[in-house]
Design an enzyme around this catalytic site. Structure first.
Site, PDB file in Angstrom:
ATOM      1  N   GLU A  62       0.844  -1.217   0.000  1.00 57.36           N
ATOM      2  CA  GLU A  62       0.000   0.000   0.000  1.00 57.36           C
ATOM      3  C   GLU A  62       0.875   1.261   0.000  1.00 57.36           C
ATOM      4  O   GLU A  62       0.559   2.275   0.612  1.00 57.36           O
ATOM      5  CB  GLU A  62      -0.995  -0.022   1.156  1.00 57.36           C
TER       6      GLU A  62
HETATM    7  C1  FAD Z   1       3.000  -9.443  -0.267  1.00 52.25           C
HETATM    8  C2  FAD Z   1       2.569  -8.333  -1.147  1.00 52.25           C
HETATM    9  C3  FAD Z   1       1.215  -8.082  -1.318  1.00 52.25           C
HETATM   10  C4  FAD Z   1       0.789  -7.051  -2.172  1.00 52.25           C
HETATM   11  N1  FAD Z   1      -0.555  -6.847  -2.377  1.00 52.25           N
HETATM   12  C5  FAD Z   1      -0.958  -5.968  -3.325  1.00 52.25           C
HETATM   13  C6  FAD Z   1      -2.327  -5.840  -3.686  1.00 52.25           C
HETATM   14  O1  FAD Z   1      -3.214  -6.482  -3.102  1.00 52.25           O
HETATM   15  N2  FAD Z   1      -2.658  -4.993  -4.678  1.00 52.25           N
HETATM   16  C7  FAD Z   1      -1.736  -4.252  -5.350  1.00 52.25           C
HETATM   17  O2  FAD Z   1      -2.109  -3.526  -6.265  1.00 52.25           O
HETATM   18  N3  FAD Z   1      -0.412  -4.332  -5.010  1.00 52.25           N
HETATM   19  C8  FAD Z   1      -0.002  -5.166  -4.033  1.00 52.25           C
HETATM   20  N4  FAD Z   1       1.330  -5.269  -3.712  1.00 52.25           N
HETATM   21  C9  FAD Z   1       2.303  -4.403  -4.365  1.00 52.25           C
HETATM   22  C10 FAD Z   1       2.878  -3.334  -3.434  1.00 52.25           C
HETATM   23  O3  FAD Z   1       1.925  -2.339  -3.173  1.00 52.25           O
HETATM   24  C11 FAD Z   1       4.155  -2.809  -4.099  1.00 52.25           C
HETATM   25  O4  FAD Z   1       5.124  -3.816  -3.930  1.00 52.25           O
HETATM   26  C12 FAD Z   1       4.642  -1.501  -3.494  1.00 52.25           C
HETATM   27  O5  FAD Z   1       3.769  -0.453  -3.803  1.00 52.25           O
HETATM   28  C13 FAD Z   1       6.043  -1.107  -3.972  1.00 52.25           C
HETATM   29  O6  FAD Z   1       6.221  -1.278  -5.340  1.00 52.25           O
HETATM   30  P1  FAD Z   1       7.486  -2.138  -5.865  1.00 52.25           P
HETATM   31  O7  FAD Z   1       7.515  -3.386  -5.074  1.00 52.25           O
HETATM   32  O8  FAD Z   1       7.387  -2.242  -7.329  1.00 52.25           O
HETATM   33  O9  FAD Z   1       8.753  -1.302  -5.451  1.00 52.25           O
HETATM   34  P2  FAD Z   1       9.476  -0.175  -6.328  1.00 52.25           P
HETATM   35  O10 FAD Z   1       8.509   0.886  -6.690  1.00 52.25           O
HETATM   36  O11 FAD Z   1      10.255  -0.822  -7.401  1.00 52.25           O
HETATM   37  O12 FAD Z   1      10.467   0.436  -5.253  1.00 52.25           O
HETATM   38  C14 FAD Z   1      11.761  -0.139  -4.969  1.00 52.25           C
HETATM   39  C15 FAD Z   1      12.411   0.724  -3.885  1.00 52.25           C
HETATM   40  O13 FAD Z   1      12.579   2.080  -4.389  1.00 52.25           O
HETATM   41  C16 FAD Z   1      11.943   2.997  -3.524  1.00 52.25           C
HETATM   42  N5  FAD Z   1      11.367   4.095  -4.297  1.00 52.25           N
HETATM   43  C17 FAD Z   1      10.612   4.028  -5.429  1.00 52.25           C
HETATM   44  N6  FAD Z   1      10.264   5.250  -5.830  1.00 52.25           N
HETATM   45  C18 FAD Z   1      10.788   6.129  -4.942  1.00 52.25           C
HETATM   46  C19 FAD Z   1      10.763   7.537  -4.794  1.00 52.25           C
HETATM   47  N7  FAD Z   1      10.100   8.335  -5.636  1.00 52.25           N
HETATM   48  N8  FAD Z   1      11.435   8.091  -3.753  1.00 52.25           N
HETATM   49  C20 FAD Z   1      12.115   7.308  -2.864  1.00 52.25           C
HETATM   50  N9  FAD Z   1      12.166   5.970  -2.945  1.00 52.25           N
HETATM   51  C21 FAD Z   1      11.509   5.385  -3.958  1.00 52.25           C
HETATM   52  C22 FAD Z   1      10.862   2.199  -2.803  1.00 52.25           C
HETATM   53  O14 FAD Z   1      10.490   2.796  -1.576  1.00 52.25           O
HETATM   54  C23 FAD Z   1      11.554   0.852  -2.625  1.00 52.25           C
HETATM   55  O15 FAD Z   1      12.381   0.909  -1.487  1.00 52.25           O
HETATM   56  C24 FAD Z   1       1.757  -6.260  -2.837  1.00 52.25           C
HETATM   57  C25 FAD Z   1       3.132  -6.504  -2.638  1.00 52.25           C
HETATM   58  C26 FAD Z   1       3.536  -7.530  -1.822  1.00 52.25           C
HETATM   59  C27 FAD Z   1       5.012  -7.771  -1.659  1.00 52.25           C
END
Ligand code: FAD
Length: 384
Positions: free
Chosen positions: A363
């Protein structure tokens, strides 16, 4: 601490606590180990009328609000963060219908979600769209009576288990942020299938799965709001669902603290229970204070939402950020208090630490929460 809950809220909290203690605690290690979806517990929650605590009575709920949902999520998480998220993620998939559904959609979908006969899921994330949701590649082509969906959502909680899916897809890529729309997609719709189920570090009772759309025909009446509202619906949904993740965090932290106090009273070293050492007492005192501070913030934000305030992005992000960082810290300290035993898989405390980690990620990661809070501060400063 007295949070001046209403009689109904006290009842809901106590009921959730009873279920957590009697039904969830004994099986939490089993579901963590097997990664089975906890249908048996979902059935208990459904029979106890807990799925509808935040849904209006006219749509089959019991008429409470976000605070009621938080109270239940917290108590369930105190026993198992994984089982709790199966419950809470259904609310995440239900909020868009509550916020933007028309009466026909509400009548059609909310009663089954309120009774727990069906559960919901929220599909926003894709391989190229994590923190940056403008990377969404799933498309929804307007074709008269239907939208044709193509694309893949990843890591969707309750994926494969839910019946009702909220899907954010691009109806017009050229319009950028105004080019996304939201659809209700039912399980079983031709062209809608499920991909890989993930193996995870924590919250292993929950299902996290790919949703695959291949020329999937979604009836036109299943659009929420209107074309172009997709990102607004997603953001407004997350604003009111983040207190839920925050309450999951408070519950996980409280569960680990309970275990740490109990263990510190029993474990004897140097001829005394370790709780008599100031080093341990101070750790426990900090943990308890942090948990209570997180709880107070979460309840305040939930009440802010329930009072009808719609400008809650900053506060909601603060609750999620503070509570999830607290969960990570408190569960890590709880493992420390258990010493070597805390590191063993047959000790219940390590699961709390594994379950806590996700609350800092989903989230919206805590980096993104800090950005939301920062943006809120800039806006407030500009209006002074
Ligand atoms: C177990 C699990 C359940 C989930 N359930 C759902 C669900 O029900 N529905 C749904 O839609 N999604 C779901 N997700 C997805 C989840 O919301 C995303 O994993 C999350 O929003 C982060 O996206 P990402 O993993 O692609 O990380 P990325 O966006 O690739 O980020 C990688 C790193 O870079 C950092 N970062 C990225 N952009 C910035 C910025 N502008 N400034 C500073 N730091 C930054 C992040 O904080 C992180 O540390 C789920 C994920 C998991 C692991």
């Amino acid at each position: 601490m007295d949070y001046f809950l209403s009689e109904q809220q006290i009842m809901v909290k106590e009921l959730a606590r009873k279920i957590a203690k009697e039904k969830i605690q004994p099986v939490s290690a089993y579901y963590d180990e097997t990664e089975e979806f906890p249908w048996q517990i979902m059935k208990v929650l459904s029979e106890s009328d807990l799925f509808g605590v935040y849904i209006e009575e006219k749509y089959g709920g019991t008429g409470g609000g976000v605070l009621d949902l938080c109270l239940v999520t917290e108590e369930l998480s105190r026993a198992c963060g994984g089982i709790a998220v199966c419950y809470a993620a259904s609310a995440l998939g239900t909020y868009p219908i509550i916020l933007y559904g028309n009466d026909v959609q509400k009548q059609k979908y909310l009663p089954d979600l309120a009774s727990g006969k069906k559960i919901a899921a929220f599909g926003l994330t894709e391989a190229s769209a994590g923190s940056d949701i403008s990377g969404i590649q799933t498309t929804a082509k307007n074709q008269g009576d239907y939208y044709i969906l193509n694309g893949t959502k990843q890591w969707i909680t309750n994926g494969g288990e839910a019946e009702t899916y909220i899907i954010i897809a691009m109806t017009d890529k050229n319009k950028g942020a105004r080019g996304a729309s939201v659809f209700i997609v039912e399980k079983g719709t031709p062209g809608f299938t499920f991909g890989k189920k993930e193996k995870k570090l924590g919250i292993r009772a929950s299902a996290t799965r790919e949703l695959v759309f291949t020329d999937c025909e979604v009836p036109k009446e299943n659009i929420l709001g209107k074309e172009g509202l997709g990102f607004v619906v997603a953001m407004k949904t997350l604003d009111i669902s983040r207190p839920g993740v925050a309450s999951q965090s408070v519950g996980i932290a409280q569960g680990a603290l309970d275990l740490a106090v109990e263990y510190a009273r029993k474990r004897v070293q140097f001829g005394k229970p370790i709780i008599s050492f100031q080093g341990i007492q101070f750790m426990l005192a900090d943990m308890a204070t942090q948990v209570e501070a997180a709880r107070a913030l979460v309840y305040s934000v939930a009440r802010m939402v329930d009072s009808g305030n719609t400008r809650v992005s900053k506060e909601s992000a603060m609750a999620k950020l503070f509570a999830s960082d607290t969960a990570m810290k408190v569960t890590t300290d709880a493992v420390q208090i258990f010493g070597g035993y805390g590191y063993m898989r047959d000790c219940p405390v390590e699961k709390f630490m594994r379950d806590a980690k996700i609350t800092q990620i989903y989230e919206g990661t805590n980096q993104i929460q800090r950005s939301i809070i920062g943006t809120g501060l800039i806006k407030e400063f500009a209006s002074l």
